[in-house]
Design a protein around this motif. Structure first.
Motif, PDB file in Angstrom:
ATOM      1  N   ILE A 318     100.679 -10.591   3.909  1.00  0.00           N
ATOM      2  CA  ILE A 318     100.180 -10.428   5.279  1.00  0.00           C
ATOM      3  C   ILE A 318     100.747 -11.538   6.166  1.00  0.00           C
ATOM      4  N   LEU A 319     100.711 -12.778   5.665  1.00  0.00           N
ATOM      5  CA  LEU A 319     101.243 -13.893   6.446  1.00  0.00           C
ATOM      6  C   LEU A 319     102.732 -13.733   6.710  1.00  0.00           C
ATOM      7  N   GLU A 320     103.471 -13.303   5.712  1.00  0.00           N
ATOM      8  CA  GLU A 320     104.915 -13.150   5.850  1.00  0.00           C
ATOM      9  C   GLU A 320     105.264 -11.988   6.781  1.00  0.00           C
ATOM     10  N   THR A 321     104.486 -10.872   6.675  1.00  0.00           N
ATOM     11  CA  THR A 321     104.801  -9.672   7.455  1.00  0.00           C
ATOM     12  C   THR A 321     104.457  -9.830   8.931  1.00  0.00           C
ATOM     13  N   PHE A 322     103.286 -10.396   9.228  1.00  0.00           N
ATOM     14  CA  PHE A 322     102.802 -10.418  10.617  1.00  0.00           C
ATOM     15  C   PHE A 322     103.034 -11.749  11.332  1.00  0.00           C
ATOM     16  N   TYR A 323     103.197 -12.844  10.561  1.00  0.00           N
ATOM     17  CA  TYR A 323     103.321 -14.148  11.216  1.00  0.00           C
ATOM     18  C   TYR A 323     104.580 -14.900  10.795  1.00  0.00           C
ATOM     19  N   ASP A 324     105.473 -14.221  10.086  1.00  0.00           N
ATOM     20  CA  ASP A 324     106.760 -14.800   9.685  1.00  0.00           C
ATOM     21  C   ASP A 324     106.617 -16.137   8.952  1.00  0.00           C
ATOM     22  N   VAL A 325     105.567 -16.244   8.138  1.00  0.00           N
ATOM     23  CA  VAL A 325     105.388 -17.448   7.327  1.00  0.00           C
ATOM     24  C   VAL A 325     106.345 -17.372   6.142  1.00  0.00           C
ATOM     25  N   TYR A 332     100.314 -23.036   1.209  1.00  0.00           N
ATOM     26  CA  TYR A 332      99.459 -23.965   1.949  1.00  0.00           C
ATOM     27  C   TYR A 332      98.249 -23.246   2.534  1.00  0.00           C
ATOM     28  N   TYR A 333      98.489 -22.085   3.111  1.00  0.00           N
ATOM     29  CA  TYR A 333      97.401 -21.321   3.722  1.00  0.00           C
ATOM     30  C   TYR A 333      96.416 -20.831   2.654  1.00  0.00           C
ATOM     31  N   PHE A 334      96.973 -20.372   1.533  1.00  0.00           N
ATOM     32  CA  PHE A 334      96.097 -19.861   0.489  1.00  0.00           C
ATOM     33  C   PHE A 334      95.262 -20.988  -0.118  1.00  0.00           C
ATOM     34  N   PHE A 373      84.319  -7.761   9.062  1.00  0.00           N
ATOM     35  CA  PHE A 373      84.447  -6.811  10.171  1.00  0.00           C
ATOM     36  C   PHE A 373      84.878  -7.541  11.447  1.00  0.00           C
ATOM     37  N   ALA A 374      84.300  -8.708  11.681  1.00  0.00           N
ATOM     38  CA  ALA A 374      84.671  -9.499  12.861  1.00  0.00           C
ATOM     39  C   ALA A 374      86.127  -9.949  12.781  1.00  0.00           C
ATOM     40  N   THR A 375      86.570 -10.337  11.588  1.00  0.00           N
ATOM     41  CA  THR A 375      87.967 -10.739  11.389  1.00  0.00           C
ATOM     42  C   THR A 375      88.914  -9.574  11.661  1.00  0.00           C
ATOM     43  N   ALA A 376      88.541  -8.397  11.177  1.00  0.00           N
ATOM     44  CA  ALA A 376      89.365  -7.198  11.403  1.00  0.00           C
ATOM     45  C   ALA A 376      89.511  -6.916  12.896  1.00  0.00           C
ATOM     46  N   TRP A 377      88.417  -7.059  13.644  1.00  0.00           N
ATOM     47  CA  TRP A 377      88.476  -6.814  15.100  1.00  0.00           C
ATOM     48  C   TRP A 377      89.376  -7.833  15.783  1.00  0.00           C
ATOM     49  N   LEU A 378      89.226  -9.101  15.431  1.00  0.00           N
ATOM     50  CA  LEU A 378      90.055 -10.149  16.044  1.00  0.00           C
ATOM     51  C   LEU A 378      91.532  -9.953  15.705  1.00  0.00           C
ATOM     52  N   PHE A 379      91.813  -9.568  14.454  1.00  0.00           N
ATOM     53  CA  PHE A 379      93.190  -9.327  14.023  1.00  0.00           C
ATOM     54  C   PHE A 379      93.789  -8.145  14.784  1.00  0.00           C
ATOM     55  N   GLY A 380      93.016  -7.073  14.895  1.00  0.00           N
ATOM     56  CA  GLY A 380      93.502  -5.880  15.581  1.00  0.00           C
ATOM     57  C   GLY A 380      93.741  -6.115  17.059  1.00  0.00           C
ATOM     58  N   ALA A 381      92.941  -7.006  17.658  1.00  0.00           N
ATOM     59  CA  ALA A 381      93.088  -7.290  19.089  1.00  0.00           C
ATOM     60  C   ALA A 381      94.181  -8.310  19.375  1.00  0.00           C
ATOM     61  N   GLY A 382      94.805  -8.839  18.318  1.00  0.00           N
ATOM     62  CA  GLY A 382      95.895  -9.790  18.512  1.00  0.00           C
ATOM     63  C   GLY A 382      95.446 -11.193  18.857  1.00  0.00           C
ATOM     64  N   HIS A 383      94.204 -11.543  18.539  1.00  0.00           N
ATOM     65  CA  HIS A 383      93.675 -12.857  18.887  1.00  0.00           C
ATOM     66  C   HIS A 383      93.922 -13.913  17.813  1.00  0.00           C
ATOM     67  N   ASN A 385      96.363 -16.013  14.821  1.00  0.00           N
ATOM     68  CA  ASN A 385      97.660 -16.405  14.290  1.00  0.00           C
ATOM     69  C   ASN A 385      97.453 -16.780  12.819  1.00  0.00           C
ATOM     70  N   ALA A 386      98.487 -17.293  12.169  1.00  0.00           N
ATOM     71  CA  ALA A 386      98.371 -17.593  10.737  1.00  0.00           C
ATOM     72  C   ALA A 386      97.242 -18.587  10.459  1.00  0.00           C
ATOM     73  N   THR A 387      97.096 -19.581  11.339  1.00  0.00           N
ATOM     74  CA  THR A 387      96.073 -20.609  11.123  1.00  0.00           C
ATOM     75  C   THR A 387      94.669 -20.068  11.351  1.00  0.00           C
ATOM     76  N   THR A 388      94.449 -19.338  12.462  1.00  0.00           N
ATOM     77  CA  THR A 388      93.105 -18.845  12.753  1.00  0.00           C
ATOM     78  C   THR A 388      92.704 -17.701  11.818  1.00  0.00           C
ATOM     79  N   LEU A 389      93.686 -16.908  11.368  1.00  0.00           N
ATOM     80  CA  LEU A 389      93.361 -15.883  10.366  1.00  0.00           C
ATOM     81  C   LEU A 389      92.883 -16.551   9.083  1.00  0.00           C
TER      82      LEU A 389
END
Length: 502
Positions: A318-325, A332-334, A373-383, A385-389
């Protein structure tokens, strides 16, 4: 105690029943260095499981690179590769659980660790995709066997008033391994230190080294006294417990000279060894006699298995696909979310022994679902990034890891002694087959598309299953805190004491 006579003779036969206070004597013990040694010898194996699962997720990108020395794609690693590891764990749980209940906890938790060592060592030597798949299955076989043998032994050796927090802490150490695996993968995947075709192999090899250390420590862990007396080895159980009692009393005198007097044990258990306790009796106990408990166990395992196997195998993708990590930085994130997972059972575990099982299981499952569910909404709305996810997942998994650990505690507590390992294995295997195999497959299909809506859907599926399990727990969870295992679920071979004396 009653006696029986041989037909046509006045000679008394062997007693058909016997009584023991071994469970009460184990439950009255104060916490001691002896208990710590049990935890180190048995509990540390989850570090290996966390290491295995995390490493695979984090090295998926490297394994798919042309110079990795292994012809495989990232989707094959996080999809079929992950599913085969989980499938092996399901098979291993069922196979070794039956052997555990038949031949004892100690023999099997040595065998299962040896199987794990062989599987992970061979994984490091894989040069073809089919070899990687086969050896991941073998590694899972050993880890699955550990779940039944270790959880059974831990709960049977711990005093009742500490059982909840100890069991959760033990299962939570999985995330110490996950954090270590994530950071280790960062180092091992850095081509400045190791060639691309060597670093990932050394990562798996480290699991072998840790496993060998645990194998040496585990040799000194005793057999479960509860298992001994139920299998006609009451003298061994009595001697083992008496030795532990003397050791605990002596340890309390160190530095002070004051020897602690242990409280009197309360309650005896009367056992009839002639009562049938084979697979048929175990199956009747799990399915026919305790259907509500079976629904509870299955719900808890399916919810946590889907969520965890999907995320642990797919988070790096997910990090590599959507945030180019980059693949060599995902660790580090994991590591951060692994710390959140570890803190959950450690900090919330004592509440399972004070507030109680029902409230805490329900709260952790439903709480993690709401946060996801809240995370899914924030992710879908584009709010995000790799750190906040990653921060959002820390909150989700702080609660979810506590709930997931409580699934193992619950199934271990609510079924009879003779069925304990088999019940853990059954619900682990069925729940994991339903959620743990489908989770990585669904996540890999949804996230590899790069479509945000697909990933949101994957998040919501996991949240929905956790929510459903939490609702089931609100109605069906057992208040087992502070109670003897034999009080929660009497052994299949136990008899009413008053009847035995009649």
């Amino acid at each position: 105690m009653p006696t029986a006579t041989t037909p046509g003779s006045n000679t008394p036969a062997e007693p058909t029943t016997f009584s023991t206070d071994v469970p009460a004597r184990l439950d009255r013990l104060p916490w001691s260095p002896w208990h710590w040694r049990i935890l180190i010898g048995l509990g540390t194996v989850w570090i290996l499981d966390g290491l295995e699962v995390t490493v695979v997720g984090n090295v998926a990108g490297r394994l798919s690179e042309p110079d990795s020395g292994l012809d495989i794609t990232a989707a094959q690693v996080t999809g079929p590769g992950a599913a085969l590891y989980v499938a092996g764990a399901c098979v291993g749980a069922l196979l070794f659980a039956w052997l555990t209940d038949r031949f004892g906890r100690k023999k099997l938790f040595m065998v299962t660790l040896a199987v794990y060592l062989a599987g992970t060592a061979l994984t490091a030597l894989s040069v073809q995709a089919w070899m990687f798949f086969l050896f991941r299955f073998l590694t899972g076989l050993g880890i699955g066997g550990e779940y039944a043998a270790i959880n059974s032994a831990i709960d049977e050796l711990m005093p009742a008033r500490y059982r909840g927090r100890v069991d959760l802490a033990v299962n939570g150490t999985y995330w110490a391994g996950a954090a270590g695996g994530a950071l280790l993968s960062v180092l091992m995947l850095d081509t400045a230190f190791f060639p691309a075709d060597l670093g990932w192999r050394l990562t798996f090899a480290l699991g072998v080294v840790l496993g060998l250390v645990i194998l040496l420590v585990r040799r000194h862990v005793p057999e479960s006294p509860r298992w001994l007396y139920l299998h006609g080895r009451g003298d061994e159980a009595e001697k083992l417990v008496a030795d532990v009692e003397r050791e605990v009393v002596a340890e309390t005198a160190k530095g002070t000279g004051d020897r602690r007097t242990l409280p009197e044990p309360h309650g005896e258990l009367t056992i009839d060894p002639s009562k049938a306790t084979g697979l048929g009796a175990i199956a009747r106990s799990v399915v026919r006699e305790h259907p509500r408990r079976s629904v509870l166990g299955l719900s808890l395992f399916i919810g946590q298995a889907f969520l965890y196997n999907a995320i642990t195998f797919g988070f790096a993708s997910i990090l590599e696909t959507f945030y180019d990590v980059p693949s060599n930085r995902a660790g580090y994130y994991f590591a951060v979310i692994a710390v959140g997972n570890l803190l959950g059972p450690l900090l919330l575990g004592p509440l399972f022994d004070s507030i109680g099982r029902r409230v805490m299981i329900t709260s952790t499952y439903i709480g993690s679902a709401v946060a996801l569910f809240a995370t899914a909404w924030l992710f879908g709305a584009g709010h995000l990034n790799a750190t906040t996810l990653t921060a959002c997942w820390c909150v989700v998994l702080f609660l979810a890891s506590t709930g997931a650990s409580s699934a193992y505690l619950t199934v271990s507590e609510i079924f009879p002694m003779e069925a304990r390992a088999s019940a853990i294995a059954l619900f682990y295997a069925v729940g994991t087959a339903a959620g743990g195999i489908s989770g990585p497959l669904v996540f890999s299909d949804l996230t590899k598309s790069g479509d945000v809506a697909d990933t949101v859907l994957a998040f919501c599926i996991g949240a929905g299953l956790m929510l459903g399990a939490g609702i089931v727990a609100a109605f069906l969870a057992i208040n087992a805190e502070g109670r003897s295992l034999e009080d929660i679920a009497p052994p299949l071979s136990s008899v009413d004491r008053n009847s035995a004396q009649a």
